[in-house]
Design an enzyme around this catalytic site. Structure first.
Site, mmCIF file in Angstrom:
data_model
loop_
_atom_site.group_PDB
_atom_site.id
_atom_site.type_symbol
_atom_site.label_atom_id
_atom_site.label_comp_id
_atom_site.label_asym_id
_atom_site.label_seq_id
_atom_site.Cartn_x
_atom_site.Cartn_y
_atom_site.Cartn_z
ATOM 1 N N GLY A 14 0.805 -1.237 -0.255
ATOM 2 C CA GLY A 14 0.103 0.160 -0.013
ATOM 3 C C GLY A 14 0.723 1.328 0.051
ATOM 4 O O GLY A 14 0.350 2.049 0.366
ATOM 5 N N LYS A 15 2.008 1.092 -0.651
ATOM 6 C CA LYS A 15 2.767 2.323 -0.496
ATOM 7 C C LYS A 15 2.437 3.508 -1.386
ATOM 8 O O LYS A 15 2.303 4.768 -0.867
ATOM 9 C CB LYS A 15 4.360 1.938 -1.046
ATOM 10 C CG LYS A 15 5.011 0.938 0.172
ATOM 11 C CD LYS A 15 6.441 0.462 -0.295
ATOM 12 C CE LYS A 15 6.328 -0.296 -1.581
ATOM 13 N NZ LYS A 15 5.428 -1.585 -1.811
ATOM 14 N N GLU A 86 8.250 5.040 -5.286
ATOM 15 C CA GLU A 86 9.523 4.108 -5.998
ATOM 16 C C GLU A 86 10.840 4.667 -5.551
ATOM 17 O O GLU A 86 11.829 4.846 -6.357
ATOM 18 C CB GLU A 86 9.253 4.174 -7.376
ATOM 19 C CG GLU A 86 7.871 3.647 -7.879
ATOM 20 C CD GLU A 86 7.329 2.191 -7.347
ATOM 21 O OE1 GLU A 86 8.263 1.451 -7.049
ATOM 22 O OE2 GLU A 86 6.390 1.724 -7.540
ATOM 23 N N CYS A 146 0.093 -17.351 2.659
ATOM 24 C CA CYS A 146 -0.119 -17.604 3.825
ATOM 25 C C CYS A 146 -0.463 -16.358 4.838
ATOM 26 O O CYS A 146 -0.756 -15.244 4.162
ATOM 27 C CB CYS A 146 0.949 -18.461 4.844
ATOM 28 S SG CYS A 146 2.483 -17.482 5.207
ATOM 29 N N GLY A 171 7.386 -4.947 -12.891
ATOM 30 C CA GLY A 171 6.054 -5.799 -13.135
ATOM 31 C C GLY A 171 5.439 -5.419 -11.924
ATOM 32 O O GLY A 171 5.536 -4.945 -11.054
#
Length: 192
Positions: A14-15, A86, A146, A171
């Site tokens: 969620g950056k 980024e 998991c 990607g």
């Protein structure tokens, strides 16, 4: 007091949505923000910060040769806050320039990005931010396989884990999974 913040997390933590949220909060109070991102991130469109939930916003795209001190000081001296998505793609010199912005211009800088790549090596920008940031915070997400905390990014090529290749390979969910340490080494992948 202005500070250099570094918020890092695995893919899907969620950056980008956090960058957009912080920008909205500043602007709702009548303050100006300077949004920056890397030219290398071409998943959506160059010059945009885009979240996986569909929100996106224009930002100034940075290359490795850009001088952030000059950009912030001369072109955007009215900024109340600098937000960078980024940030793992920043250079050491650029992180040092951000520290200079904080120290000399008293403008807070919040940098968001990955810490480690799919080979579990630190990105240069992440390493520099871990050294120079005043505050460091991990943004958490869960493992793709998991319910443990994801701390690594698993690159997938042809339905198989890819532990090599170039450090920078852009990607999204088709290429990378956020994973815990166990599933980084033992991913339950199928050959569909």
């Amino acid at each position: 007091m202005a500070q250099l913040f570094y918020r890092y997390g695995a893919m899907n933590a969620g950056k980008s949505i956090e960058v957009l949220k912080v920008a909205h909060n500043y602007e709702e109070q009548g303050k100006q923000v300077l949004l920056l991102t890397s030219k290398l991130d071409t998943r959506e469109q160059s010059g945009y910060i885009a979240s996986r939930i569909g929100l996106k916003r224009r930002a100034q795209a940075l290359g490795a040769s850009d001088n952030l001190w000059q950009i912030i000081q001369t072109e955007n001296s009215q900024a109340d806050c600098v937000l960078i998505d980024e940030a793992q793609f920043l250079t050491l010199a650029q992180v040092q320039q951000l520290a200079q912005v904080v120290d000399e211009l008293a403008i807070p800088v919040m940098a968001f990005g990955l810490k480690n790549d799919s080979r579990n090596q630190l990105f240069p920008g992440a390493q520099a931010l871990l050294i120079y940031a005043d505050k460091i915070e991990e943004m958490k997400t869960i493992c793709w396989f998991c319910s443990k905390k994801a701390t690594m990014n698993l690159r997938i090529t042809d339905h198989h884990p890819d532990y090599g290749g170039e450090q920078i390979y852009i990607g999204g969910n088709e290429t990378y999974y956020p994973v815990c340490r166990y599933h980084y080494f033992n991913p339950p992948l199928t050959n569909n």
